[in-house]
Motif scaffolding. Structure first.
Motif, short mmCIF file in Angstrom:
data_model
loop_
_atom_site.label_atom_id
_atom_site.label_comp_id
_atom_site.label_asym_id
_atom_site.label_seq_id
_atom_site.Cartn_x
_atom_site.Cartn_y
_atom_site.Cartn_z
N GLN A 1 0.83 -1.20 0.00
CA GLN A 1 0.00 0.00 0.00
C GLN A 1 0.87 1.25 0.00
N ARG A 2 0.24 2.34 -0.39
CA ARG A 2 0.93 3.63 -0.40
C ARG A 2 1.27 4.07 1.02
N ALA A 3 2.30 4.88 1.10
CA ALA A 3 2.60 5.51 2.39
C ALA A 3 1.52 6.55 2.66
N SER A 4 1.24 6.78 3.91
CA SER A 4 0.22 7.76 4.28
C SER A 4 0.63 9.15 3.81
N SER B 1 -3.97 24.74 -15.38
CA SER B 1 -4.56 23.83 -16.36
C SER B 1 -5.18 22.63 -15.64
N ASP B 2 -6.03 21.88 -16.37
CA ASP B 2 -6.63 20.68 -15.80
C ASP B 2 -5.56 19.63 -15.53
N ALA B 3 -5.51 19.13 -14.31
CA ALA B 3 -4.54 18.09 -13.96
C ALA B 3 -5.01 16.75 -14.52
N LYS B 4 -4.08 15.85 -14.68
CA LYS B 4 -4.39 14.50 -15.15
C LYS B 4 -4.61 13.57 -13.95
N VAL B 5 -5.54 12.66 -14.10
CA VAL B 5 -5.78 11.67 -13.06
C VAL B 5 -4.59 10.72 -13.01
N GLU B 6 -3.99 10.59 -11.85
CA GLU B 6 -2.91 9.63 -11.64
C GLU B 6 -3.40 8.56 -10.69
N LEU B 7 -3.43 7.33 -11.17
CA LEU B 7 -3.91 6.24 -10.33
C LEU B 7 -3.00 6.06 -9.13
N LYS B 8 -3.60 5.91 -7.98
CA LYS B 8 -2.84 5.77 -6.73
C LYS B 8 -2.46 4.30 -6.54
N VAL B 9 -1.46 3.90 -7.29
CA VAL B 9 -1.02 2.51 -7.31
C VAL B 9 0.37 2.38 -6.73
N VAL B 10 0.74 1.14 -6.44
CA VAL B 10 2.11 0.81 -6.01
C VAL B 10 2.63 -0.29 -6.92
N ASP B 11 3.91 -0.53 -6.86
CA ASP B 11 4.52 -1.61 -7.63
C ASP B 11 4.06 -2.94 -7.04
N ARG B 12 3.30 -3.72 -7.81
CA ARG B 12 2.78 -4.99 -7.30
C ARG B 12 3.56 -6.18 -7.83
N ASN B 13 4.62 -5.93 -8.58
CA ASN B 13 5.42 -7.02 -9.12
C ASN B 13 6.25 -7.66 -8.02
N CYS B 14 6.34 -8.96 -8.03
CA CYS B 14 7.21 -9.67 -7.09
C CYS B 14 7.75 -10.92 -7.77
N TYR B 15 8.82 -11.46 -7.22
CA TYR B 15 9.49 -12.59 -7.84
C TYR B 15 9.77 -13.63 -6.77
N PRO B 16 9.35 -14.88 -7.01
CA PRO B 16 9.45 -15.90 -5.96
C PRO B 16 10.87 -16.19 -5.51
N TRP B 17 11.86 -15.86 -6.37
CA TRP B 17 13.25 -16.13 -5.98
C TRP B 17 13.87 -15.01 -5.16
N GLN B 18 13.12 -13.90 -4.98
CA GLN B 18 13.66 -12.83 -4.12
C GLN B 18 13.85 -13.38 -2.71
N GLY B 19 15.02 -13.15 -2.14
CA GLY B 19 15.30 -13.67 -0.82
C GLY B 19 16.15 -14.91 -0.85
N TRP B 20 16.17 -15.59 -2.04
CA TRP B 20 17.03 -16.76 -2.17
C TRP B 20 18.50 -16.32 -2.17
N PHE B 21 19.33 -17.13 -1.69
CA PHE B 21 20.78 -16.90 -1.71
C PHE B 21 21.16 -15.58 -1.06
N GLY B 22 20.30 -15.11 -0.12
CA GLY B 22 20.61 -13.88 0.57
C GLY B 22 20.29 -12.63 -0.21
N ALA B 23 19.59 -12.76 -1.37
CA ALA B 23 19.25 -11.58 -2.17
C ALA B 23 18.18 -10.77 -1.47
#
Length: 379
Positions: A63-66, A356-378
């Protein structure tokens, strides 16, 4: 199914266009709430495999930071189909809520591709429904997480002032208009749009345009983007149309219905002489209400306000099929179409630093993850 050359221009200086009303066959009109997916559909077959792969390479837990230096303390998760106008309706309400002075609420959006949204919405609500938009928030009474859906219920809960609930007759009229717009604008715009957008899946250009619109890589996770692109012409596109009972006949009836509603709203605005749908001649204005928000958000796919560039990329709009552009150009010139443009300009976002009219920016976060993250101390 061929793509036309360019996006129709906005023509604010021209007089409003009058539309002749016709009567579409009710049997061909689409329904607002399509049949939701169930647990068995997302745990078996091709969708089950896709669900497993998506769960391996993306997450819905971040989630986004407050904002406001941490002054906002109540987080809401918004599960959406990124391109959905029903989801834009609640996204708009949540943006208003977060921007409201003194509001403790902020939110994170989890946007998904059509068909893949159920991978997130079903487990969020205990597999009760796959419907979006859906919010997940803390229940004040129990302290447990609760889900709220669809857009009507979300907006009424979070922004009750838009419904003027202190005046029963006014509130009833606003809710009646909201329901009517959901059926005759929301459902029909969706049917018309999907029919034409998914009409060209046999060419690389068509596949690329649909993927960029429905699986925008700047919005959805990488794995959803790849899977949607690969599955689109292998049954997913036809499945989306079938799940919503979209045919050439229902798209034609939807087009007629849209013209009728735009004619009715145009007449209402012209007769009142007001700036808002609930304005009455000789009476004080109620200002911006849920009726205006609903009509504008649900009409967005056929009007395409410039503020929604993050949802409707310009390069895709330039390749919309000719019938889509024809209707868009026609409706944008009506009083109702100009009302949509005005509501987005006046009430969707604050102006930017240049005025000027601002553009809508979706309030999203990076949802990508990789199952090997954390392996071998990464990390």
């Amino acid at each position: 199914g061929k793509f036309a050359g360019s996006r129709p221009p906005s023509l604010p200086s021209q007089p409003p266009l009058s539309i002749t009303m016709t009567t579409p066959d009710p049997a061909n009109l689409p329904v607002e709430n399509t049949k939701p997916a169930d647990r068995s559909q997302v745990t078996s077959g091709p969708l089950g495999v896709a669900n497993f792969v998506v769960s391996m390479f993306s997450t819905n837990e971040r989630q986004r930071a407050s904002p406001d230096e941490g002054k906002k303390t109540s987080h809401i998760r918004l599960v959406t189909i990124g391109v959905s106008h029903f989801c834009e309706k609640s996204r708009w309400a949540l943006d208003l809520l977060e921007a409201k002075p003194g509001s403790p609420y902020y939110y994170t959006e989890d946007p998904h591709c059509p068909g893949f949204h159920s991978f997130a919405s079903l487990p969020a609500c205990g597999y009760a429904t796959s419907q979006t938009p859906m919010i997940v928030m803390k229940d004040d009474a129990s302290g447990d997480a609760k889900t709220v859906h669809p857009s009507d219920a979300i907006n009424k809960l979070l922004m009750p002032e838009l419904y003027h609930s202190d005046n029963a007759s006014v509130a009833a009229e606003i809710e009646e208009l909201e329901q009517d717009f959901g059926k005759r604008v929301g459902a029909t715009a969706r049917c018309f749009a999907y029919h034409h957008i998914l009409s060209d899946l046999k060419t690389p250009e068509g596949l690329s345009s649909v993927t960029q619109l429905c699986a925008n890589p700047s919005i959805v996770s990488k794995v959803e983007n790849r899977l949607f692109s690969n599955m689109l012409d292998k049954g997913l596109g036809k499945g989306i149309l079938k799940s919503m009972s979209i045919t050439a006949e229902s798209a034609a009836a939807s087009e007629e219905s849209l013209r009728n509603v735009f004619a009715e709203v145009s007449q209402r605005l012209e007769e009142s002489g007001g700036d808002y749908i609930m304005d009455k001649k000789g009476q004080p204005s109620l200002g911006f209400t849920a009726a205006d928000l609903t009509f504008a958000a649900l009409a967005a796919p056929v009007i395409v306000p410039k503020q929604l560039g993050a949802v409707y990329p310009e390069e895709v709009l330039q390749k919309l099929p000719a019938p889509y552009q024809t209707l868009q150009n026609e409706l944008r010139q009506t009083t109702a179409g100009k009302h949509v443009v005005n509501m987005y300009s006046k009430h969707r976002l604050e102006k930017d630093a240049t005025g000027s009219d601002a553009k809508v920016e979706l309030k999203v976060v990076d949802r990508n993850c990789y199952p090997w993250q954390g392996w071998f101390g990464a990390a």
